[in-house]
Design an enzyme around this catalytic site. Structure first.
Site, PDB file in Angstrom:
ATOM      1  N   LEU A  33     -75.236 -38.063  35.578  1.00 33.93           N
ATOM      2  CA  LEU A  33     -74.186 -38.968  35.086  1.00 33.93           C
ATOM      3  C   LEU A  33     -73.718 -39.924  36.182  1.00 33.93           C
ATOM      4  CD1 LEU A  33     -72.096 -36.685  32.680  1.00 33.93           C
ATOM      5  CD2 LEU A  33     -73.963 -38.261  32.130  1.00 33.93           C
ATOM      6  N   PHE A  79     -87.273 -38.573  33.760  1.00 37.17           N
ATOM      7  CA  PHE A  79     -86.768 -39.948  33.643  1.00 37.17           C
ATOM      8  C   PHE A  79     -85.784 -40.278  34.765  1.00 37.17           C
ATOM      9  CE2 PHE A  79     -87.599 -38.794  29.168  1.00 37.17           C
ATOM     10  CZ  PHE A  79     -88.248 -39.910  28.695  1.00 37.17           C
ATOM     11  N   GLU A 129     -82.747 -44.008  40.006  1.00 39.79           N
ATOM     12  CA  GLU A 129     -82.017 -45.265  40.115  1.00 39.79           C
ATOM     13  C   GLU A 129     -83.010 -46.317  39.644  1.00 39.79           C
ATOM     14  OE1 GLU A 129     -78.929 -45.929  40.852  1.00 39.79           O
ATOM     15  OE2 GLU A 129     -78.371 -43.855  41.254  1.00 39.79           O
ATOM     16  N   ASP A 160     -94.397 -50.272  35.816  1.00 37.22           N
ATOM     17  CA  ASP A 160     -95.470 -51.205  36.205  1.00 37.22           C
ATOM     18  C   ASP A 160     -95.170 -51.894  37.537  1.00 37.22           C
ATOM     19  OD1 ASP A 160     -93.420 -52.907  35.343  1.00 37.22           O
ATOM     20  OD2 ASP A 160     -94.630 -53.969  33.852  1.00 37.22           O
ATOM     21  N   GLU A 161     -93.897 -51.836  37.978  1.00 39.44           N
ATOM     22  CA  GLU A 161     -93.534 -52.576  39.202  1.00 39.44           C
ATOM     23  C   GLU A 161     -94.235 -52.033  40.440  1.00 39.44           C
ATOM     24  OE1 GLU A 161     -89.522 -53.677  39.793  1.00 39.44           O
ATOM     25  OE2 GLU A 161     -89.163 -54.016  37.669  1.00 39.44           O
ATOM     26  N   LYS A 221     -90.206 -45.850  43.629  1.00 47.73           N
ATOM     27  CA  LYS A 221     -90.944 -45.299  42.487  1.00 47.73           C
ATOM     28  C   LYS A 221     -92.407 -45.049  42.879  1.00 47.73           C
ATOM     29  CE  LYS A 221     -89.846 -44.702  38.734  1.00 47.73           C
ATOM     30  NZ  LYS A 221     -89.237 -43.510  38.065  1.00 47.73           N
ATOM     31  N   VAL A 245     -79.595 -67.223  34.817  1.00 45.70           N
ATOM     32  CA  VAL A 245     -81.063 -67.149  34.874  1.00 45.70           C
ATOM     33  C   VAL A 245     -81.470 -67.356  36.328  1.00 45.70           C
ATOM     34  CG1 VAL A 245     -83.194 -68.284  34.143  1.00 45.70           C
ATOM     35  CG2 VAL A 245     -81.315 -67.967  32.510  1.00 45.70           C
TER      36      VAL A 245
HETATM   37  P1  NAD Z   1     -81.220 -45.703  33.641  1.00 48.61           P
HETATM   38  O1  NAD Z   1     -80.738 -46.215  34.956  1.00 48.61           O
HETATM   39  O2  NAD Z   1     -80.673 -46.301  32.378  1.00 48.61           O
HETATM   40  O3  NAD Z   1     -80.974 -44.133  33.538  1.00 48.61           O
HETATM   41  C1  NAD Z   1     -81.236 -43.261  34.594  1.00 48.61           C
HETATM   42  C2  NAD Z   1     -80.602 -41.920  34.281  1.00 48.61           C
HETATM   43  O4  NAD Z   1     -80.906 -41.018  35.357  1.00 48.61           O
HETATM   44  C3  NAD Z   1     -79.075 -41.974  34.170  1.00 48.61           C
HETATM   45  O5  NAD Z   1     -78.650 -41.246  33.047  1.00 48.61           O
HETATM   46  C4  NAD Z   1     -78.594 -41.340  35.458  1.00 48.61           C
HETATM   47  O6  NAD Z   1     -77.334 -40.693  35.327  1.00 48.61           O
HETATM   48  C5  NAD Z   1     -79.705 -40.361  35.740  1.00 48.61           C
HETATM   49  N1  NAD Z   1     -79.816 -40.009  37.155  1.00 48.61           N
HETATM   50  C6  NAD Z   1     -79.793 -40.855  38.219  1.00 48.61           C
HETATM   51  N2  NAD Z   1     -79.911 -40.159  39.371  1.00 48.61           N
HETATM   52  C7  NAD Z   1     -80.055 -38.855  39.017  1.00 48.61           C
HETATM   53  C8  NAD Z   1     -80.242 -37.654  39.755  1.00 48.61           C
HETATM   54  N3  NAD Z   1     -80.299 -37.662  41.086  1.00 48.61           N
HETATM   55  N4  NAD Z   1     -80.357 -36.493  39.077  1.00 48.61           N
HETATM   56  C9  NAD Z   1     -80.277 -36.476  37.723  1.00 48.61           C
HETATM   57  N5  NAD Z   1     -80.083 -37.580  36.979  1.00 48.61           N
HETATM   58  C10 NAD Z   1     -79.984 -38.754  37.616  1.00 48.61           C
HETATM   59  O7  NAD Z   1     -82.796 -45.843  33.689  1.00 48.61           O
HETATM   60  P2  NAD Z   1     -83.841 -46.145  32.502  1.00 48.61           P
HETATM   61  O8  NAD Z   1     -83.979 -47.614  32.350  1.00 48.61           O
HETATM   62  O9  NAD Z   1     -83.514 -45.309  31.345  1.00 48.61           O
HETATM   63  O10 NAD Z   1     -85.183 -45.628  33.200  1.00 48.61           O
HETATM   64  C11 NAD Z   1     -85.590 -44.267  33.078  1.00 48.61           C
HETATM   65  C12 NAD Z   1     -86.884 -44.078  33.845  1.00 48.61           C
HETATM   66  O11 NAD Z   1     -87.888 -44.946  33.341  1.00 48.61           O
HETATM   67  C13 NAD Z   1     -86.764 -44.410  35.338  1.00 48.61           C
HETATM   68  O12 NAD Z   1     -87.530 -43.481  36.050  1.00 48.61           O
HETATM   69  C14 NAD Z   1     -87.353 -45.804  35.450  1.00 48.61           C
HETATM   70  O13 NAD Z   1     -87.922 -46.000  36.734  1.00 48.61           O
HETATM   71  C15 NAD Z   1     -88.423 -45.750  34.380  1.00 48.61           C
HETATM   72  N6  NAD Z   1     -88.778 -47.036  33.768  1.00 48.61           N
HETATM   73  C16 NAD Z   1     -87.812 -47.870  33.276  1.00 48.61           C
HETATM   74  C17 NAD Z   1     -88.175 -49.046  32.631  1.00 48.61           C
HETATM   75  C18 NAD Z   1     -87.159 -49.980  32.051  1.00 48.61           C
HETATM   76  O14 NAD Z   1     -87.518 -51.085  31.620  1.00 48.61           O
HETATM   77  N7  NAD Z   1     -85.872 -49.614  31.961  1.00 48.61           N
HETATM   78  C19 NAD Z   1     -89.536 -49.375  32.509  1.00 48.61           C
HETATM   79  C20 NAD Z   1     -90.500 -48.503  33.053  1.00 48.61           C
HETATM   80  C21 NAD Z   1     -90.101 -47.331  33.655  1.00 48.61           C
HETATM   81  O1  DAU Z   2     -91.067 -53.564  34.706  1.00 46.99           O
HETATM   82  C1  DAU Z   2     -90.357 -52.379  34.501  1.00 46.99           C
HETATM   83  C2  DAU Z   2     -88.998 -52.485  35.153  1.00 46.99           C
HETATM   84  O2  DAU Z   2     -88.223 -53.352  34.343  1.00 46.99           O
HETATM   85  C3  DAU Z   2     -88.310 -51.131  35.310  1.00 46.99           C
HETATM   86  O3  DAU Z   2     -89.060 -50.324  36.186  1.00 46.99           O
HETATM   87  C4  DAU Z   2     -86.892 -51.319  35.858  1.00 46.99           C
HETATM   88  O4  DAU Z   2     -86.226 -50.055  35.904  1.00 46.99           O
HETATM   89  C5  DAU Z   2     -86.148 -52.245  34.930  1.00 46.99           C
HETATM   90  O5  DAU Z   2     -84.845 -52.490  35.421  1.00 46.99           O
HETATM   91  C6  DAU Z   2     -86.898 -53.564  34.771  1.00 46.99           C
HETATM   92  O6  DAU Z   2     -86.898 -54.301  36.029  1.00 46.99           O
HETATM   93  P1  DAU Z   2     -86.716 -55.895  36.049  1.00 46.99           P
HETATM   94  O7  DAU Z   2     -86.257 -56.308  37.382  1.00 46.99           O
HETATM   95  O8  DAU Z   2     -87.919 -56.577  35.470  1.00 46.99           O
HETATM   96  O9  DAU Z   2     -85.542 -56.001  34.940  1.00 46.99           O
HETATM   97  P2  DAU Z   2     -84.199 -56.887  34.889  1.00 46.99           P
HETATM   98  O10 DAU Z   2     -83.650 -56.733  33.515  1.00 46.99           O
HETATM   99  O11 DAU Z   2     -83.306 -56.620  36.036  1.00 46.99           O
HETATM  100  O12 DAU Z   2     -84.751 -58.364  35.045  1.00 46.99           O
HETATM  101  C7  DAU Z   2     -85.742 -58.873  34.151  1.00 46.99           C
HETATM  102  C8  DAU Z   2     -86.080 -60.278  34.617  1.00 46.99           C
HETATM  103  O13 DAU Z   2     -84.946 -61.127  34.385  1.00 46.99           O
HETATM  104  C9  DAU Z   2     -86.363 -60.368  36.098  1.00 46.99           C
HETATM  105  O14 DAU Z   2     -87.381 -61.347  36.311  1.00 46.99           O
HETATM  106  C10 DAU Z   2     -85.046 -60.848  36.705  1.00 46.99           C
HETATM  107  C11 DAU Z   2     -84.468 -61.709  35.599  1.00 46.99           C
HETATM  108  N1  DAU Z   2     -82.993 -61.734  35.499  1.00 46.99           N
HETATM  109  C12 DAU Z   2     -82.332 -60.556  35.463  1.00 46.99           C
HETATM  110  C13 DAU Z   2     -80.964 -60.512  35.370  1.00 46.99           C
HETATM  111  C14 DAU Z   2     -80.214 -59.203  35.342  1.00 46.99           C
HETATM  112  C15 DAU Z   2     -82.332 -62.940  35.389  1.00 46.99           C
HETATM  113  O15 DAU Z   2     -82.940 -64.021  35.396  1.00 46.99           O
HETATM  114  N2  DAU Z   2     -80.966 -62.908  35.276  1.00 46.99           N
HETATM  115  C16 DAU Z   2     -80.243 -61.748  35.284  1.00 46.99           C
HETATM  116  O16 DAU Z   2     -78.992 -61.794  35.210  1.00 46.99           O
END
Ligand code: NAD
Ligand code: DAU
Length: 355
Positions: free
Chosen positions: A33, A79, A82, A133-134, A162, A214
């Site tokens: 949390l 999952f 950070e 994918d990052e 990651k 943006v």
């Molecule tokens: P999020 O930041 O919304 O959620 C992360 C969750 O992990 C939160 O509920 C947080 O409380 C919990 N957490 C953080 N540190 C912790 C710890 N030390 N122990 C236990 N719980 C902890 O993230 P998300 O967007 O849901 O991503 C989930 C997973 O998927 C991550 O591993 C992220 O790298 C991966 N991922 C995310 C995306 C995306 O687009 N959001 C895409 C590809 C992969």
């Molecule tokens: O590709 C998977 C990743 O996608 C995950 O691993 C990450 O956890 C997730 O946060 C996400 O990363 P990005 O950096 O791609 O997502 P974000 O939403 O932060 O930004 C998406 C794109 O938009 C990126 O090119 C930055 C841009 N952006 C983002 C924000 C927050 C803007 O232009 N303005 C903004 O205010």
């Protein structure tokens, strides 16, 4: 019984909700949390015996060992992380602690537990690591999409942390034989997405009359996948993936950021027009670029389709419409998340069990 970590965050909560909707198998949900974890996401499971929420860290070895010994899960889906690139640029420390040290400690606890399993329980056990994918770095305009064999070239503290966790997971398979699976997914969007990320931030700011920031020229490309499709891919990999394998997950939906912002604005113009009859896109403001900003991500999802028969159910058009509608219908969720009041609200209203 399965154990999910980070199941109060965006993707984890969607996964847990979908799991309980489709299966009678119970889920233990271990989540620290942090600011990104929100028990309000799971409120519909209050009183449901199939969901056991535990507040705690993946790096708390004693807690994890106790949970494993007590509940004997057949699988773990990791999952917890950070997840926000911008936060990792401002303060990498938490990313190193959770994504690297936390994953390492979790793997150690899981290895000890798995070593003690008997008979068929041992080879059938799975540790599924949810990654991004990052880790593959940034593509130029004409390069082919990332496949599972692309080299790792992470560019931000987030993606580097990651990548390190992916390498540890791989090493635990190679060295100790732990039956691991890794998924590397593209950008998700959908319900419960914390409004610091591009799509929810644009929806929330637009409705609040704020500017839509943006970064740079807005021509950076991401490959978007509706979160429920990511969850179905994880379920499929868990069910049929081969131990030690990596599966890239994506929606074949490459879009430039500025086009995403225009799509969100157009949907809001249709579904919740501005009172002054102006267009939401007038709120767009170009701002300083993200340092080290990756130009393009694209996922080649042919392996998971070919080997496991998985395909996304949503197109970008259907998924983004559902997403905008969800935010319009759940503005109190947004307000609670933004104010932090959701923590108090959950204290008062959520009656889920704590181990
Ligand atoms: P999020 O930041 O919304 O959620 C992360 C969750 O992990 C939160 O509920 C947080 O409380 C919990 N957490 C953080 N540190 C912790 C710890 N030390 N122990 C236990 N719980 C902890 O993230 P998300 O967007 O849901 O991503 C989930 C997973 O998927 C991550 O591993 C992220 O790298 C991966 N991922 C995310 C995306 C995306 O687009 N959001 C895409 C590809 C992969
Ligand atoms: O590709 C998977 C990743 O996608 C995950 O691993 C990450 O956890 C997730 O946060 C996400 O990363 P990005 O950096 O791609 O997502 P974000 O939403 O932060 O930004 C998406 C794109 O938009 C990126 O090119 C930055 C841009 N952006 C983002 C924000 C927050 C803007 O232009 N303005 C903004 O205010």
């Amino acid at each position: 019984m399965i154990l999910v970590t980070g199941g109060a965050g965006f993707i984890g909560a969607n996964f847990v909700l979908d799991w309980v909707a489709q299966s009678d198998e119970a889920v233990i949900n271990l989540d620290a949390l942090t600011y990104a974890g929100n028990r309000e996401n799971l409120v519909s499971l209050a009183g449901d015996e199939r969901h056991l929420f535990v507040q705690g860290e993946i790096g708390d070895s004693a807690l994890v060992a106790r949970l494993l010994a007590q509940h004997q899960p057949r699988a773990i889906i990791n999952f917890a992380a950070e997840s926000h690139v911008d936060r990792s640029i401002h303060g990498p420390e938490d990313f190193i602690q959770t994504n690297i040290v936390g994953t390492f400690r979790l793997l150690e606890a899981v290895r000890a537990y798995w070593n003690g399993l008997q008979g068929e329980d041992k080879p059938s056990f799975r540790f599924l690591h949810v990654s991004t994918d990052e880790v593959y770095g940034s593509l130029s305009k004409d390069e082919p999409a990332f496949s599972e064999t692309n080299r790792y070239e992470p560019n931000s503290p987030y993606s580097a942390s990651k990548a390190a966790s992916d390498h540890l997971v791989r090493a635990y398979h190679h060295t100790y034989g732990l039956p691991v699976l890794t998924t590397n997914c593209s950008n998700n969007y959908g319900p419960y997405h914390f409004p610091e990320k591009l799509i929810p931030l644009m929806i929330v700011n637009a409705l609040a009359g704020k500017s839509l920031p943006v970064y740079g020229d807005g021509r950076q490309i991401r490959d978007w996948l509706y979160v429920k499709d990511h969850c179905s891919a994880i379920r499929r990999v868990l069910e049929a993936g081969n131990a030690g394998e990596v599966y890239n997950v994506g929606g074949w939906n490459e879009k430039a950021n500025i086009d995403i912002v225009h799509t969100v604005c157009a949907l809001l113009d249709e579904l919740r027009p501005r009172e002054d009859a102006k267009k939401y896109c007038e709120q767009i403001a170009y701002v300083t670029d993200r340092p080290g900003h990756d130009r393009r991500y694209a996922i080649d999802a042919s392996k998971i389709e070919r080997e496991l028969g998985w395909k996304p159910a949503e197109t970008f058009d259907t998924g983004i419409r559902k997403t905008v509608q969800w935010y319009l219908e759940n503005q109190s969720w947004v307000a609670n998340v933004q104010s932090g009041a959701y923590r108090e609200w959950v204290e008062k209203n959520y009656t889920g069990r704590v181990a």
